[in-house]
Design a protein around this motif. Structure first.
Motif, PDB file in Angstrom:
ATOM      1  N   CYS A 314       9.490  33.616 -12.805  1.00 26.06           N
ATOM      2  CA  CYS A 314       8.107  33.489 -14.017  1.00 26.06           C
ATOM      3  C   CYS A 314       6.998  32.598 -13.092  1.00 26.06           C
ATOM      4  CB  CYS A 314       8.595  32.130 -14.661  1.00 26.06           C
ATOM      5  SG  CYS A 314       9.064  30.517 -13.004  1.00 26.06           S
ATOM      6  N   ARG A 315       5.777  32.601 -12.983  1.00 28.45           N
ATOM      7  CA  ARG A 315       4.875  32.304 -13.051  1.00 28.45           C
ATOM      8  C   ARG A 315       4.280  31.406 -12.334  1.00 28.45           C
ATOM      9  NH1 ARG A 315      -1.218  31.978 -16.031  1.00 28.45           N
ATOM     10  NH2 ARG A 315      -2.821  31.447 -14.299  1.00 28.45           N
ATOM     11  N   PRO A 316       4.102  31.142 -11.416  1.00 32.98           N
ATOM     12  CA  PRO A 316       3.898  29.721 -10.261  1.00 32.98           C
ATOM     13  C   PRO A 316       2.576  29.541 -10.688  1.00 32.98           C
ATOM     14  CG  PRO A 316       4.649  31.372  -8.355  1.00 32.98           C
ATOM     15  CD  PRO A 316       4.272  32.243 -10.335  1.00 32.98           C
ATOM     16  N   TYR A 317       2.535  27.553 -10.015  1.00 31.59           N
ATOM     17  CA  TYR A 317       1.109  27.478  -9.736  1.00 31.59           C
ATOM     18  C   TYR A 317       1.234  26.679  -8.841  1.00 31.59           C
ATOM     19  CZ  TYR A 317       0.224  28.292 -14.535  1.00 31.59           C
ATOM     20  OH  TYR A 317       0.500  29.140 -16.217  1.00 31.59           O
ATOM     21  N   ILE A 318       0.433  27.222  -8.131  1.00 36.36           N
ATOM     22  CA  ILE A 318       0.216  26.426  -6.044  1.00 36.36           C
ATOM     23  C   ILE A 318      -0.839  24.442  -6.932  1.00 36.36           C
ATOM     24  CG2 ILE A 318      -1.010  26.188  -4.485  1.00 36.36           C
ATOM     25  CD1 ILE A 318      -0.806  29.702  -4.402  1.00 36.36           C
ATOM     26  N   VAL A 319       0.225  23.838  -6.465  1.00 34.36           N
ATOM     27  CA  VAL A 319      -0.256  22.605  -6.469  1.00 34.36           C
ATOM     28  C   VAL A 319      -0.745  21.627  -5.180  1.00 34.36           C
ATOM     29  CG1 VAL A 319       0.396  22.632  -8.754  1.00 34.36           C
ATOM     30  CG2 VAL A 319       2.046  21.473  -7.103  1.00 34.36           C
ATOM     31  N   TYR A 320       0.189  22.497  -4.159  1.00 36.25           N
ATOM     32  CA  TYR A 320      -0.558  21.519  -3.210  1.00 36.25           C
ATOM     33  C   TYR A 320      -0.432  22.705  -2.351  1.00 36.25           C
ATOM     34  CZ  TYR A 320       0.880  17.554   0.655  1.00 36.25           C
ATOM     35  OH  TYR A 320       1.320  16.916   1.106  1.00 36.25           O
ATOM     36  N   SER A 321      -0.812  21.949  -1.108  1.00 37.48           N
ATOM     37  CA  SER A 321      -0.712  22.874   0.659  1.00 37.48           C
ATOM     38  C   SER A 321      -1.227  22.485   1.524  1.00 37.48           C
ATOM     39  CB  SER A 321      -1.686  24.056   0.877  1.00 37.48           C
ATOM     40  OG  SER A 321      -1.078  24.968   1.768  1.00 37.48           O
ATOM     41  N   GLU A 322      -0.348  22.346   2.493  1.00 41.52           N
ATOM     42  CA  GLU A 322      -0.162  21.350   4.054  1.00 41.52           C
ATOM     43  C   GLU A 322       0.165  22.424   5.376  1.00 41.52           C
ATOM     44  OE1 GLU A 322       4.245  18.816   3.967  1.00 41.52           O
ATOM     45  OE2 GLU A 322       1.765  17.385   3.892  1.00 41.52           O
ATOM     46  N   ASP A 323       0.007  21.969   6.670  1.00 40.27           N
ATOM     47  CA  ASP A 323       0.365  22.097   7.358  1.00 40.27           C
ATOM     48  C   ASP A 323      -0.013  24.009   7.847  1.00 40.27           C
ATOM     49  OD1 ASP A 323       0.496  22.025  10.187  1.00 40.27           O
ATOM     50  OD2 ASP A 323       2.908  22.247   9.362  1.00 40.27           O
ATOM     51  N   ARG A 324      -1.481  24.070   7.530  1.00 40.29           N
ATOM     52  CA  ARG A 324      -1.416  25.952   7.276  1.00 40.29           C
ATOM     53  C   ARG A 324      -2.408  25.788   8.069  1.00 40.29           C
ATOM     54  NH1 ARG A 324      -5.870  28.332   5.631  1.00 40.29           N
ATOM     55  NH2 ARG A 324      -6.015  30.295   4.653  1.00 40.29           N
ATOM     56  N   LYS A 325      -1.543  26.458   9.140  1.00 40.79           N
ATOM     57  CA  LYS A 325      -1.816  26.833  10.555  1.00 40.79           C
ATOM     58  C   LYS A 325      -2.204  28.116  10.919  1.00 40.79           C
ATOM     59  CE  LYS A 325       0.664  23.252  13.404  1.00 40.79           C
ATOM     60  NZ  LYS A 325       0.793  22.477  12.511  1.00 40.79           N
ATOM     61  N   SER A 326      -4.132  28.547  11.536  1.00 35.59           N
ATOM     62  CA  SER A 326      -3.939  29.934  11.817  1.00 35.59           C
ATOM     63  C   SER A 326      -4.618  30.207  13.171  1.00 35.59           C
ATOM     64  CB  SER A 326      -4.954  29.825  10.388  1.00 35.59           C
ATOM     65  OG  SER A 326      -5.591  29.343   9.804  1.00 35.59           O
ATOM     66  N   THR A 327      -4.360  29.177  13.867  1.00 33.42           N
ATOM     67  CA  THR A 327      -5.282  29.523  14.967  1.00 33.42           C
ATOM     68  C   THR A 327      -4.704  30.736  15.983  1.00 33.42           C
ATOM     69  OG1 THR A 327      -3.510  27.937  16.803  1.00 33.42           O
ATOM     70  CG2 THR A 327      -5.623  26.859  15.677  1.00 33.42           C
ATOM     71  N   ARG A 328      -3.562  31.679  16.169  1.00 30.71           N
ATOM     72  CA  ARG A 328      -3.264  32.509  16.362  1.00 30.71           C
ATOM     73  C   ARG A 328      -2.249  33.309  14.757  1.00 30.71           C
ATOM     74  NH1 ARG A 328      -1.089  29.348  19.092  1.00 30.71           N
ATOM     75  NH2 ARG A 328       1.119  30.339  19.098  1.00 30.71           N
ATOM     76  N   LEU A 329      -3.093  34.482  15.357  1.00 32.12           N
ATOM     77  CA  LEU A 329      -2.716  35.761  14.344  1.00 32.12           C
ATOM     78  C   LEU A 329      -0.925  35.285  14.539  1.00 32.12           C
ATOM     79  CD1 LEU A 329      -3.373  37.890  12.185  1.00 32.12           C
ATOM     80  CD2 LEU A 329      -3.102  39.554  13.586  1.00 32.12           C
ATOM     81  N   ASN A 330      -0.183  35.830  15.814  1.00 32.05           N
ATOM     82  CA  ASN A 330       1.193  35.511  15.102  1.00 32.05           C
ATOM     83  C   ASN A 330       1.768  33.907  15.020  1.00 32.05           C
ATOM     84  OD1 ASN A 330       1.033  34.846  18.095  1.00 32.05           O
ATOM     85  ND2 ASN A 330       1.793  36.107  19.230  1.00 32.05           N
ATOM     86  N   SER A 331       0.910  33.140  14.443  1.00 32.61           N
ATOM     87  CA  SER A 331       1.704  32.471  15.050  1.00 32.61           C
ATOM     88  C   SER A 331       1.937  31.013  13.645  1.00 32.61           C
ATOM     89  CB  SER A 331       1.590  31.016  15.681  1.00 32.61           C
ATOM     90  OG  SER A 331      -0.683  30.862  15.676  1.00 32.61           O
ATOM     91  N   SER A 332       1.029  32.045  12.587  1.00 35.56           N
ATOM     92  CA  SER A 332       0.307  31.370  11.314  1.00 35.56           C
ATOM     93  C   SER A 332       1.353  31.106  10.530  1.00 35.56           C
ATOM     94  CB  SER A 332      -0.914  32.389  10.096  1.00 35.56           C
ATOM     95  OG  SER A 332      -1.292  32.741  10.959  1.00 35.56           O
ATOM     96  N   HIS A 333       1.204  29.458   9.500  1.00 37.65           N
ATOM     97  CA  HIS A 333       2.680  29.529   8.800  1.00 37.65           C
ATOM     98  C   HIS A 333       1.671  28.264   7.305  1.00 37.65           C
ATOM     99  CE1 HIS A 333       3.113  25.785  11.542  1.00 37.65           C
ATOM    100  NE2 HIS A 333       3.356  24.935  10.481  1.00 37.65           N
ATOM    101  N   ALA A 334       2.833  28.365   6.834  1.00 37.90           N
ATOM    102  CA  ALA A 334       2.697  26.866   5.666  1.00 37.90           C
ATOM    103  C   ALA A 334       3.450  26.683   4.479  1.00 37.90           C
ATOM    104  CB  ALA A 334       1.360  27.399   4.528  1.00 37.90           C
ATOM    105  N   ARG A 335       3.338  25.485   4.304  1.00 40.45           N
ATOM    106  CA  ARG A 335       3.801  24.779   3.313  1.00 40.45           C
ATOM    107  C   ARG A 335       3.453  24.909   2.131  1.00 40.45           C
ATOM    108  NH1 ARG A 335       5.697  21.133   7.741  1.00 40.45           N
ATOM    109  NH2 ARG A 335       4.754  19.982   6.623  1.00 40.45           N
ATOM    110  N   TYR A 336       3.661  25.590   0.826  1.00 39.07           N
ATOM    111  CA  TYR A 336       3.231  24.987  -0.796  1.00 39.07           C
ATOM    112  C   TYR A 336       4.201  24.763  -1.565  1.00 39.07           C
ATOM    113  CZ  TYR A 336      -0.505  28.937   1.398  1.00 39.07           C
ATOM    114  OH  TYR A 336      -1.242  29.102   2.244  1.00 39.07           O
TER     115      TYR A 336
END
Length: 337
Positions: A314-336
């Motif tokens: 079903c259609r989701p809605y993003i309500v929260y995001s944290e710990d979104r790392k993007s210093t290096r292209l091969n190590s990006s990750h996030a929690r939503y």
């Protein structure tokens, strides 16, 4: 969620610009660098800036929070062509696109914080400001695709080579600006070649409000440091965590087969592998930023939304995001959420 931060707005602040004007000014007037894709020319130009890079915080003047304050508008209400770039098929706003703008705006605020006595007006900045992580973003309510959005914020904490930018996102509803979300970005200063750290201007706090904001930034630093120690590479799972893992195992194993490979899916459940998505994106020169890198948000755009859609059907809605790392292209990750 309860928003616990306020922003310090200078009394003489002029009318805000559009986000495009902010980004164009950041690349042309602050970062500068080659306009075409030429790694050798880029490296040569950045090497020449090493001589004006400050060596210690002592040679940099302290800065107030108001020195880095700025605001920018995304004119969705008055620019139909721009609205198409931000709209979803459901009539909402693409969160991934907003995150890209917020990321660049947070970088812009740190560049405004920097005051380098070594740098002349005819030179680009010797700093490379890199997003270390998005500490926390709470999304409240639906963001409309046909009304202007305003981003505002300033630097709220500075260490030796890292800084915290606090942003507000507001939308004009019935002629008034209403707060939609608050975000904290942690950024680090690097040398022109992004091969080592650089020092930032120290933060000067005078008012009680400034001191409170700075103390919260310090508390966040301590919290992040403590969380980084909670790793399987350093510590074994706590007893509570072991109990949870074992409970999952007991509920999903076939007890008659007595085999780790014979699994039973509990009712109303989905296997993780059935909601896993992979994608391959070939990045071309047009996707690079002024540091000749690929912005991590470009790679991660909408992946969390798609994962949730596959899982929940079903259609989701993003309500929260944290710990979104993007210093290096091969190590990006996030929690939503």
């Amino acid at each position: 969620p309860v928003f616990t931060r306020s922003l310090i707005i200078p009394a003489n602040f002029k009318a805000e610009k559009t986000i495009k004007e902010v980004i164009d000014s950041l690349w042309k007037d602050v970062v500068r660098g080659p306009k075409e894709f030429d790694p050798k020319q880029y490296t040569k130009a950045r090497e020449e800036l090493m001589s004006i890079l400050p060596e210690s915080q002592e040679e940099l003047p302290p800065r107030r929070m108001s020195d880095s304050y700025d605001a920018a508008v995304i004119p969705l209400g008055s620019d139909p062509s721009l609205r198409d770039r931000y709209s979803t098929i459901h009539g909402g706003v693409r969160i991934g696109r907003l995150l890209e703008d917020m990321d660049v705006f947070a970088v812009h605020l740190v560049f405004k914080h920097v005051l380098n006595p070594r740098q002349g007006s005819d030179l680009g900045s010797p700093f490379s400001i890199v997003t270390a992580l998005v500490d926390q973003i709470d999304f409240t309510g639906k963001i409309l695709s046909n009304s202007d959005i305003k981003m505002s914020g300033h630097v709220t904490w500075v260490g030796r080579s890292s800084a915290e930018s606090t942003l507000w996102l507001e939308q004009k509803v019935d002629g008034e600006w209403r707060k939609m979300t608050e975000a904290r970005f942690v950024l680090v200063a690097r040398n022109p070649l992004n091969s080592g750290s650089a020092v930032l201007n120290p933060m000067k706090t005078e008012t009680a409000e400034e001191k409170e904001l700075f103390e919260k930034g310090e508390e966040n630093k301590v919290r992040r440091s403590a969380m980084s120690q909670d790793s399987l590479f350093l510590l074994p799972p706590a007893q509570e965590e072991q109990d949870i893992i074992h409970d999952f195992f007991i509920r999903t194993v076939n007890h008659k087969a007595r085999s780790f490979k014979a699994r039973i899916k509990p009712e109303n459940s989905v296997w993780m592998e059935d909601a896993k998505l992979k994608n391959l994106i070939v990045c071309q020169p047009e996707n690079r930023n002024r540091f000749n890198k690929i912005f991590g948000g470009f790679i991660m755009r909408q992946l969390a939304w798609a994962n949730t859609h596959v899982y929940g059907k079903c259609r989701p809605y993003i309500v929260y995001s944290e710990d979104r790392k993007s210093t290096r292209l091969n190590s990006s990750h996030a929690r939503y959420l």
